[in-house]
Design a protein around this motif. Structure first.
Motif, PDB file in Angstrom:
ATOM      1  N   SER A  17     -47.936  41.697  48.040  1.00 27.04           N
ATOM      2  CA  SER A  17     -46.955  41.916  46.972  1.00 27.04           C
ATOM      3  C   SER A  17     -47.555  42.760  45.838  1.00 27.04           C
ATOM      4  CB  SER A  17     -46.425  40.593  46.421  1.00 27.04           C
ATOM      5  OG  SER A  17     -47.479  39.847  45.839  1.00 27.04           O
ATOM      6  N   GLN A  21     -46.285  46.533  44.601  1.00 29.53           N
ATOM      7  CA  GLN A  21     -45.948  46.833  43.207  1.00 29.53           C
ATOM      8  C   GLN A  21     -46.789  48.001  42.685  1.00 29.53           C
ATOM      9  OE1 GLN A  21     -46.063  43.327  40.637  1.00 29.53           O
ATOM     10  NE2 GLN A  21     -45.474  42.064  42.383  1.00 29.53           N
ATOM     11  N   SER A  24     -45.568  51.286  44.196  1.00 31.58           N
ATOM     12  CA  SER A  24     -44.310  51.680  43.554  1.00 31.58           C
ATOM     13  C   SER A  24     -44.574  52.276  42.170  1.00 31.58           C
ATOM     14  CB  SER A  24     -43.397  50.460  43.443  1.00 31.58           C
ATOM     15  OG  SER A  24     -42.233  50.782  42.722  1.00 31.58           O
TER      16      SER A  24
END
Length: 154
Positions: A17, A21, A24
């Motif tokens: 995760s 992030q 991105s």
């Protein structure tokens, strides 16, 4: 980074995760790859005032937000800035709304002295934010006075 520097490869383990992030975020920032983004993060971490030697000469900013209606705060801030006038190169004052002001001090000097100024501002009643950001390490000189007169063209 100089052209002669060798690149060293190393692995990093991160939760799925977190890396999603991170990928991105760096894509939105325009990075082509993780390596350059991580190099920039490392450079930024090395320019954190808390990790530097106290006598290191640097340039940067102190950004503060305060309530100008707070009793005597504008006078106290002005007096404090006069106490540190050798370290303050320039100031910018912005009225955010009826009560709040944002002030930016461009500073240059020893990290310990700049950190002291930031901390003395932070603890004043009515100051809601005060942060020192170091943006440049002056490796060429321990004397932070510069050698040209303002207004002269070179």
């Amino acid at each position: 980074m100089s052209e002669k520097e060798n690149l060293v490869r190393f692995g990093i383990s991160m939760p799925q995760s977190l890396i999603e992030q991170f990928d991105s975020m760096i894509a939105k920032m325009g990075y082509d790859n993780r390596s350059e983004a991580i190099r920039d993060l490392a450079r930024k971490a090395l320019l954190t005032s808390s990790t530097m030697k106290p006598d290191e000469t640097v340039a940067g900013t102190i950004v503060m937000v305060y309530d100008h209606h707070s009793t005597d705060l504008p006078i106290t801030l002005t007096e404090l800035q006069h106490d540190y006038h050798h370290a303050i190169i320039s100031t910018m004052h912005i009225h955010l709304n009826h009560a709040q002001c944002l002030e930016i001090l461009v500073v240059r000097g020893e990290v310990a002295k700049l950190r002291d100024l930031q901390q003395r501002i932070q603890v004043l009643k009515g100051v809601t934010y005060a942060e020192l950001s170091v943006t440049h390490v002056d490796e060429s000189s321990h004397d932070h006075r510069h050698g040209h007169a303002h207004g002269e063209h070179h």
